[in-house]
Write a protein that holds these residues in place. Structure first.
Motif, PDB file in Angstrom:
ATOM      1  N   PHE A  17     -58.522-109.251 -32.173  1.00  0.00           N
ATOM      2  CA  PHE A  17     -57.774-108.009 -32.417  1.00  0.00           C
ATOM      3  C   PHE A  17     -57.363-108.466 -33.763  1.00  0.00           C
ATOM      4  O   PHE A  17     -57.368-107.440 -34.755  1.00  0.00           O
ATOM      5  CB  PHE A  17     -56.740-107.770 -31.544  1.00  0.00           C
ATOM      6  N   GLN A  21     -59.054-105.454 -36.171  1.00  0.00           N
ATOM      7  CA  GLN A  21     -58.242-104.274 -35.743  1.00  0.00           C
ATOM      8  C   GLN A  21     -58.099-103.565 -37.214  1.00  0.00           C
ATOM      9  O   GLN A  21     -58.042-102.195 -36.919  1.00  0.00           O
ATOM     10  CB  GLN A  21     -56.731-104.610 -35.394  1.00  0.00           C
ATOM     11  N   GLU A  22     -58.288-104.171 -38.327  1.00  0.00           N
ATOM     12  CA  GLU A  22     -58.167-103.388 -39.714  1.00  0.00           C
ATOM     13  C   GLU A  22     -59.406-102.373 -39.618  1.00  0.00           C
ATOM     14  O   GLU A  22     -59.459-101.322 -39.975  1.00  0.00           O
ATOM     15  CB  GLU A  22     -58.103-104.321 -40.886  1.00  0.00           C
ATOM     16  N   ARG A  25     -59.479 -99.577 -37.021  1.00  0.00           N
ATOM     17  CA  ARG A  25     -58.485 -98.563 -37.454  1.00  0.00           C
ATOM     18  C   ARG A  25     -59.127 -97.721 -38.599  1.00  0.00           C
ATOM     19  O   ARG A  25     -58.885 -96.415 -38.692  1.00  0.00           O
ATOM     20  CB  ARG A  25     -57.434 -99.125 -37.840  1.00  0.00           C
ATOM     21  N   ARG A  26     -59.718 -98.370 -39.490  1.00  0.00           N
ATOM     22  CA  ARG A  26     -60.237 -97.571 -40.836  1.00  0.00           C
ATOM     23  C   ARG A  26     -61.406 -96.366 -40.214  1.00  0.00           C
ATOM     24  O   ARG A  26     -61.570 -95.499 -40.656  1.00  0.00           O
ATOM     25  CB  ARG A  26     -60.861 -98.427 -41.859  1.00  0.00           C
ATOM     26  N   TYR A  29     -59.996 -93.879 -38.622  1.00  0.00           N
ATOM     27  CA  TYR A  29     -59.455 -92.872 -39.468  1.00  0.00           C
ATOM     28  C   TYR A  29     -60.353 -91.967 -40.284  1.00  0.00           C
ATOM     29  O   TYR A  29     -60.126 -90.879 -40.395  1.00  0.00           O
ATOM     30  CB  TYR A  29     -58.497 -93.661 -40.724  1.00  0.00           C
ATOM     31  N   LEU A  30     -61.471 -92.597 -40.620  1.00  0.00           N
ATOM     32  CA  LEU A  30     -62.710 -91.686 -40.948  1.00  0.00           C
ATOM     33  C   LEU A  30     -62.951 -90.687 -40.215  1.00  0.00           C
ATOM     34  O   LEU A  30     -63.289 -89.523 -40.508  1.00  0.00           O
ATOM     35  CB  LEU A  30     -63.717 -92.449 -41.408  1.00  0.00           C
ATOM     36  N   TRP A  35     -53.995 -91.072 -39.700  1.00  0.00           N
ATOM     37  CA  TRP A  35     -53.496 -92.594 -39.142  1.00  0.00           C
ATOM     38  C   TRP A  35     -53.056 -92.973 -37.840  1.00  0.00           C
ATOM     39  O   TRP A  35     -53.148 -93.783 -37.152  1.00  0.00           O
ATOM     40  CB  TRP A  35     -52.873 -93.380 -40.260  1.00  0.00           C
ATOM     41  N   HIS A  36     -52.216 -91.722 -37.568  1.00  0.00           N
ATOM     42  CA  HIS A  36     -51.667 -92.133 -35.826  1.00  0.00           C
ATOM     43  C   HIS A  36     -52.594 -91.829 -34.881  1.00  0.00           C
ATOM     44  O   HIS A  36     -52.787 -92.360 -33.785  1.00  0.00           O
ATOM     45  CB  HIS A  36     -50.503 -90.857 -35.888  1.00  0.00           C
ATOM     46  N   ASP A  39     -54.848 -94.960 -34.728  1.00  0.00           N
ATOM     47  CA  ASP A  39     -54.330 -95.828 -33.788  1.00  0.00           C
ATOM     48  C   ASP A  39     -54.377 -95.553 -32.305  1.00  0.00           C
ATOM     49  O   ASP A  39     -54.851 -96.586 -31.650  1.00  0.00           O
ATOM     50  CB  ASP A  39     -52.702 -95.880 -34.341  1.00  0.00           C
ATOM     51  N   ASP A  40     -54.235 -94.347 -32.153  1.00  0.00           N
ATOM     52  CA  ASP A  40     -54.444 -93.949 -30.788  1.00  0.00           C
ATOM     53  C   ASP A  40     -56.121 -94.173 -30.205  1.00  0.00           C
ATOM     54  O   ASP A  40     -56.436 -94.815 -29.188  1.00  0.00           O
ATOM     55  CB  ASP A  40     -54.400 -92.381 -30.283  1.00  0.00           C
ATOM     56  N   GLN A  43     -56.332 -97.977 -30.059  1.00  0.00           N
ATOM     57  CA  GLN A  43     -55.727 -98.566 -28.885  1.00  0.00           C
ATOM     58  C   GLN A  43     -56.788 -98.143 -27.593  1.00  0.00           C
ATOM     59  O   GLN A  43     -56.775 -99.060 -26.788  1.00  0.00           O
ATOM     60  CB  GLN A  43     -54.379 -97.894 -28.659  1.00  0.00           C
ATOM     61  N   PHE A  46     -59.640-100.647 -27.847  1.00  0.00           N
ATOM     62  CA  PHE A  46     -59.212-102.082 -27.806  1.00  0.00           C
ATOM     63  C   PHE A  46     -58.780-102.202 -26.176  1.00  0.00           C
ATOM     64  O   PHE A  46     -58.900-103.243 -25.583  1.00  0.00           O
ATOM     65  CB  PHE A  46     -58.008-102.612 -28.627  1.00  0.00           C
ATOM     66  N   TYR A 131     -71.205 -95.055 -42.927  1.00  0.00           N
ATOM     67  CA  TYR A 131     -70.035 -96.118 -43.130  1.00  0.00           C
ATOM     68  C   TYR A 131     -70.322 -97.098 -42.129  1.00  0.00           C
ATOM     69  O   TYR A 131     -69.953 -98.341 -42.677  1.00  0.00           O
ATOM     70  CB  TYR A 131     -68.696 -95.118 -42.530  1.00  0.00           C
TER      71      TYR A 131
END
Lengths: 183, 246
Positions: A17, A21-22, A25-26, A29-30, A35-36, A39-40, A43, A46, A131
């Protein structure tokens, strides 16, 4: 419930993780532009990875598993009616946390905004293809659709992105073609 | 600018601090996996129960249909079929080998519906076996029995000297009382009914159930002098034995 208490699996999972995780998350985000919500989605990915942690023997496949969980969670989540209604509200993109170049910031915000206007499955195809660097077959497997669908969604997604970016960010047509078309 | 570069540029935006905790994610994942296993086990159990119920229901329906077909077929027939283990005696049995014990049970013709279990109807086939059994003590060869219309006829060879031989015939059939009768030489009351001696070679016994037992002998072959006969006492004993056994 004994499996919940294994410390060895937790240590391995924590190490993975921390390292990944970065990136996850990115990518999230794309996909969603928030960003929130990213994260969901991360999550969700993961948690599913942790649930299958002891069943994945090939540690080299963890990235592919997490990526698949992430993209499928995004497609399934955005397909729900309540989530679609929530997305209709206009929301400004996230502001950078630190100093950034002005042109790059403007370009980044424009791309994020343009991605938001692309339909969700086309957006997922674009993120997978351009990407994550996945080919048509891998994208089709992740999205559980045919390769022909991936190709058509790619073309439509590129057209939608091009239209959303406008004349200022009109990408080169040859450069924006998928790899399988160039080859 | 290439699409890859655009997306890479969009994905390189500075990310805010994450709120995800790996320990909580791991615990949540393990809980999810555990509950998923429970759901799968429960689903398997429910599937097994449903399959068992469906199978039992299908079996019950098929068995009910089978029983119903049997009922319909049995009610559509004029008379119920005989039990499979018991074979009905043919109307006429000839050449039956007289044995001490019958090889198999023999049933009578279907009795009338008015007969009560306490007083079963007279069974000709059973009586034939009993008569053959009685005569096997005296006959030298096979006895021939036949049942027809509730009348039993038995013929047995008693042997004899030289080329002559005595043939004993017995009949059990419904008939009038033998006493008094003009052709009867003598009448006597026995515990099985009235017994009449008709001539030197025939004895008749009328039972309380209305049946008459007739035992007679005749001589066949060649002989010199008076015809060989069986003594009346023996005829009488045979008639009483038949009355007792049938």
């Amino acid at each position: 419930m004994r499996a919940l208490e294994d410390s060895e699996g937790l240590e391995e999972f924590t190490a993975y993780f921390t390292a990944r995780q970065e990136v996850v998350r990115r990518t999230a985000y794309l996909l969603c532009g928030d960003w929130h919500r990213a994260d969901d989605l991360a999550q969700t990915a993961f948690v599913r990875l942790a649930g299958a942690w002891h069943t994945i023997r090939d540690r080299g496949a963890l990235d592919a598993f997490t990526r698949t969980c992430l993209i499928r969670a995004y497609v399934a989540d955005t397909g729900r009616a309540w989530r679609r209604r929530e997305l209709t509200a206009e929301s400004p993109p996230e502001r950078p946390a630190g100093p950034d170049d002005g042109d790059l910031l403007a370009t980044r915000l424009a791309v994020v905004e343009a991605l938001r206007t692309v339909p969700r499955r086309q957006r997922a195809v674009l993120v997978c293809r351009f990407y994550e660097g996945m080919d048509v077959a891998e994208t089709a497997e992740v999205l559980r659709c045919s390769q022909g669908t991936v190709k058509s969604q790619t073309a439509k997604g590129l057209a939608a992105l091009r239209a959303a970016l406008g004349a200022g960010y009109q990408p080169d047509s040859t450069a924006t073609r998928p790899v399988w078309e160039v080859a | 600018m290439d699409v890859r570069e655009l997306l890479r540029l969009a994905g390189s935006a500075p990310a805010p601090q994450t709120r995800l905790d790996p320990a909580e994610l791991y615990a949540a994942g393990r809980r999810r996996s555990w509950w998923r296993g429970q759901r799968l086990a429960l689903a398997g159990l429910v599937s097994a129960l449903v399959a068992t119920g469906v199978g039992a229901t299908a079996y019950a329906i098929s068995d009910h249909a089978r029983v119903r077909e049997e009922l319909v077929s049995s009610t559509s027939q004029a008379a119920p079929p005989p039990p499979p283990a018991v074979q009905p005696l043919p109307a006429t049995v000839e050449g039956r080998r007289v044995t001490a014990t019958p090889s198999r049970a023999v049933t009578a013709a279907p009795s009338s519906a008015k007969a009560t279990p306490a007083t079963p109807a007279w069974d000709c086939a059973t009586a034939a076996i009993a008569v053959a059994k009685v005569l096997s003590q005296r006959a030298e060869a096979a006895a021939q029995t036949s049942c027809q219309d509730g009348r039993l006829h038995v013929t047995a060879s008693l042997g004899g000297g030289g080329q002559a031989r005595l043939v004993l015939s017995a009949q059990i059939e419904p008939g009038p009382a033998v006493c008094p009768a003009p052709q009867a030489l003598s009448c006597e009351d026995t515990k099985y009914g009235q017994l009449a001696v008709s001539g030197a070679a025939e004895v008749r016994l009328s039972r309380p159930d209305g049946r008459v037992i007739t035992v007679a002998t005749r001589a066949e072959g060649l002989w010199a002098g008076p015809a060989p006969v069986l003594p009346v006492a023996e005829l009488r004993a045979i008639a009483l034995a038949l009355a007792e056994k049938t």
